[in-house]
Design a protein around this motif. Structure first.
Motif, PDB file in Angstrom:
ATOM      1  N   ILE A   3       0.869  -1.184   0.000  1.00  0.00           N
ATOM      2  CA  ILE A   3       0.000   0.000   0.000  1.00  0.00           C
ATOM      3  C   ILE A   3       0.901   1.227   0.000  1.00  0.00           C
ATOM      4  O   ILE A   3       1.761   1.374   0.884  1.00  0.00           O
ATOM      5  CB  ILE A   3      -0.909   0.000   1.254  1.00  0.00           C
ATOM      6  N   ASP A   4       0.726   2.090  -0.995  1.00  0.00           N
ATOM      7  CA  ASP A   4       1.610   3.246  -1.105  1.00  0.00           C
ATOM      8  C   ASP A   4       1.032   4.476  -0.420  1.00  0.00           C
ATOM      9  O   ASP A   4      -0.150   4.774  -0.559  1.00  0.00           O
ATOM     10  CB  ASP A   4       1.883   3.557  -2.583  1.00  0.00           C
ATOM     11  N   GLY A 136       2.024   7.382   8.612  1.00  0.00           N
ATOM     12  CA  GLY A 136       1.592   8.779   8.557  1.00  0.00           C
ATOM     13  C   GLY A 136       2.618   9.778   9.023  1.00  0.00           C
ATOM     14  O   GLY A 136       2.430  10.980   8.877  1.00  0.00           O
ATOM     15  N   GLY A 137       3.718   9.301   9.623  1.00  0.00           N
ATOM     16  CA  GLY A 137       4.833  10.205   9.901  1.00  0.00           C
ATOM     17  C   GLY A 137       4.732  11.027  11.165  1.00  0.00           C
ATOM     18  O   GLY A 137       5.599  11.852  11.433  1.00  0.00           O
ATOM     19  N   ALA A 212      -3.478   5.395   4.722  1.00  0.00           N
ATOM     20  CA  ALA A 212      -2.559   5.814   3.651  1.00  0.00           C
ATOM     21  C   ALA A 212      -3.259   6.776   2.694  1.00  0.00           C
ATOM     22  O   ALA A 212      -2.687   7.795   2.281  1.00  0.00           O
ATOM     23  CB  ALA A 212      -2.042   4.590   2.893  1.00  0.00           C
ATOM     24  N   ALA A 213      -4.511   6.480   2.350  1.00  0.00           N
ATOM     25  CA  ALA A 213      -5.238   7.347   1.416  1.00  0.00           C
ATOM     26  C   ALA A 213      -5.468   8.723   2.035  1.00  0.00           C
ATOM     27  O   ALA A 213      -5.286   9.760   1.381  1.00  0.00           O
ATOM     28  CB  ALA A 213      -6.573   6.701   1.043  1.00  0.00           C
ATOM     29  N   ASP A 218      -3.745  14.575   2.861  1.00  0.00           N
ATOM     30  CA  ASP A 218      -3.678  15.628   3.878  1.00  0.00           C
ATOM     31  C   ASP A 218      -2.596  15.282   4.903  1.00  0.00           C
ATOM     32  O   ASP A 218      -2.891  14.913   6.037  1.00  0.00           O
ATOM     33  CB  ASP A 218      -5.054  15.756   4.559  1.00  0.00           C
ATOM     34  N   GLU A 219      -1.321  15.437   4.476  1.00  0.00           N
ATOM     35  CA  GLU A 219      -0.206  15.005   5.323  1.00  0.00           C
ATOM     36  C   GLU A 219      -0.191  15.692   6.688  1.00  0.00           C
ATOM     37  O   GLU A 219       0.089  15.069   7.701  1.00  0.00           O
ATOM     38  CB  GLU A 219       1.126  15.279   4.587  1.00  0.00           C
ATOM     39  N   PHE A 220      -0.476  17.004   6.708  1.00  0.00           N
ATOM     40  CA  PHE A 220      -0.278  17.767   7.940  1.00  0.00           C
ATOM     41  C   PHE A 220      -1.570  18.080   8.707  1.00  0.00           C
ATOM     42  O   PHE A 220      -1.641  19.041   9.464  1.00  0.00           O
ATOM     43  CB  PHE A 220       0.494  19.058   7.639  1.00  0.00           C
ATOM     44  N   GLU A 221      -2.594  17.277   8.499  1.00  0.00           N
ATOM     45  CA  GLU A 221      -3.866  17.404   9.208  1.00  0.00           C
ATOM     46  C   GLU A 221      -4.471  18.798   9.089  1.00  0.00           C
ATOM     47  O   GLU A 221      -4.821  19.442  10.072  1.00  0.00           O
ATOM     48  CB  GLU A 221      -3.711  16.993  10.690  1.00  0.00           C
TER      49      GLU A 221
END
Ligand SMILES: NC(=O)c1ccc[n+]([C@@H]2O[C@H](COP(=O)([O-])OP(=O)(O)OC[C@H]3O[C@@H](n4cnc5c(N)ncnc54)[C@H](O)[C@@H]3O)[C@@H](O)[C@H]2O)c1
Length: 349
Positions: A3-4, A136-137, A212-213, A218-221
């Protein structure tokens, strides 16, 4: 399953499945081709597990930190960074976080700040780690005044969710992970009747796919990522009150489950959904064997006061709720209405 997480240059692959950990050396070779050493950060109780047979393909060192939530301190970050120096880790080398969410949060944060950031590969071994924490980092540690108050966004080079590691996970920890899986089940409107026929691999793949999707979008919420907080507003308040009286009373995912049951009732009280949605929530939570009643002795006023302090709340009470256009962040909900629904929810117990 692959899953990317689609984040351009910071993008990476999450591999799920029964032997995912065996892809570690290939992953390091492809994502950190100049690495000559790897520091495997883990908890003491995990190094003797049968699945702790990790091969990084480079010179590898195991660095042990204290177990669980107590490991997530700035002192532990300092300890790790000093160990990285003594091992001669350079910016080309990698950290590998192996353990529950506490270890992957800590290892991720140490990797984010050591030499202003070096690569990290996450190998989460708890269900919470696999379905949530390691993807999610978001990395970080606690302060004495609160959880996760110091941290950084630091996306990993890759994540290996090896479901074989879950064989040694205590049942209560598994249940905690199911709280987050149930959340995903509801967000995706899956049929409650199919929970029983699904495997752990499918649960992990479902939750990783959804997270992941959402993180890719929306990486930074700033928006959609907040949907992942479904069930967490009341869930956090219940968790805090339970923690204060008995640290063993509720695991995070169990509190989230209670929060999910409540969110359905609040959406119903606000006329956003019909009674079938409430029944579907209860059916999903029951299928996962999760609690869905308010524990005794938690005063409505206390719960509302904690929710007003919740970092996700802005002016009034804010909840992620189901509704006619799907799940969304709903702000400005009247605290009286929330208090009234809590009272009725209590009456069901
Ligand atoms: N970064 C994020 O986005 C994010 C998201 C959710 C949760 N979290 C964090 O994750 C942490 C909770 O994670 P958790 O629920 O995994 O708890 P945890 O890390 O405390 O692990 C729970 C226990 O399970 C043990 N364990 C882990 N894997 C095992 C295995 N395979 N076999 C046997 N024992 C095993 C651990 O050593 C520990 O004793 C919290 O600190 C929370 O803040 C972070």
């Amino acid at each position: 399953m692959n899953i990317d997480v689609d984040l351009g240059v910071r993008g990476y692959r999450v591999v799920t499945g029964a032997d995912a950990r065996h892809g570690l050396s290939n992953l390091i070779a492809s994502r950190a081709p100049r690495a000559r050493a790897a520091a495997i950060v883990t908890a003491a109780g995990l190094v003797d597990r049968p699945w702790f047979d990790l091969e990084t393909g480079v010179e590898q060192h195991v660095v042990v930190v204290p177990d669980g939530e107590t490991a997530k301190t700035l002192a532990a970050v300092e300890y790790l960074c000093e160990r990285f120096v003594s091992l001669g880790l350079s910016r080309d080398d990698v950290v590998v976080g192996v353990g529950g969410g506490a270890v992957t949060d800590l290892a991720g944060f140490a990797a984010a700040v050591y030499l202003r950031g070096i690569g990290i590969v996450q190998v989460p071994t708890s269900l919470v780690g696999q379905v949530d924490a390691a993807i999610g980092g978001k990395t970080g540690v606690n302060l004495t005044v609160g959880k996760n108050l110091v941290g950084a966004f630091h996306q990993p080079l890759g994540v290996l969710c090896d479901t074989e590691t879950l064989e040694t996970l205590p049942g209560r920890e598994l249940l905690s992970g199911y709280g987050e899986v149930a959340k995903c089940w509801l967000l995706e409107r899956r049929d409650p009747a199919t929970v029983g026929a699904s495997s752990r691999e499918e649960f992990v793949a479902l939750a990783v796919g959804l997270k992941a999707a959402i993180v890719s979008a929306d990486e930074f919420e700033q928006g959609r990522r907040a949907l992942l907080n479904y069930g967490h507003t009341l869930g956090h308040a219940v968790e805090l009150l339970a923690l204060a009286r008995d640290p063993e009373e509720l695991r995070h995912g169990e509190s989230v489950a209670i929060g999910l049951a409540f969110a359905a009732r609040l959406a119903f009280a606000l006329g956003r959904v019909d009674a079938d949605v409430v029944r579907a929530h209860d059916a999903v939570l029951d299928a996962f064997g999760l609690p869905r009643h308010l524990p005794a002795g938690m005063a409505t006023g206390q719960l509302v006061a904690i929710m007003q302090r919740d970092k996700k709340a802005r002016h009034d009470l804010t909840f992620v709720l189901d509704g006619p256009v799907g799940f969304e962040v709903v702000t400005g909900i009247d605290t009286e209405v929330v208090a009234d629904v809590i009272e009725r929810f209590r009456g069901e117990s």
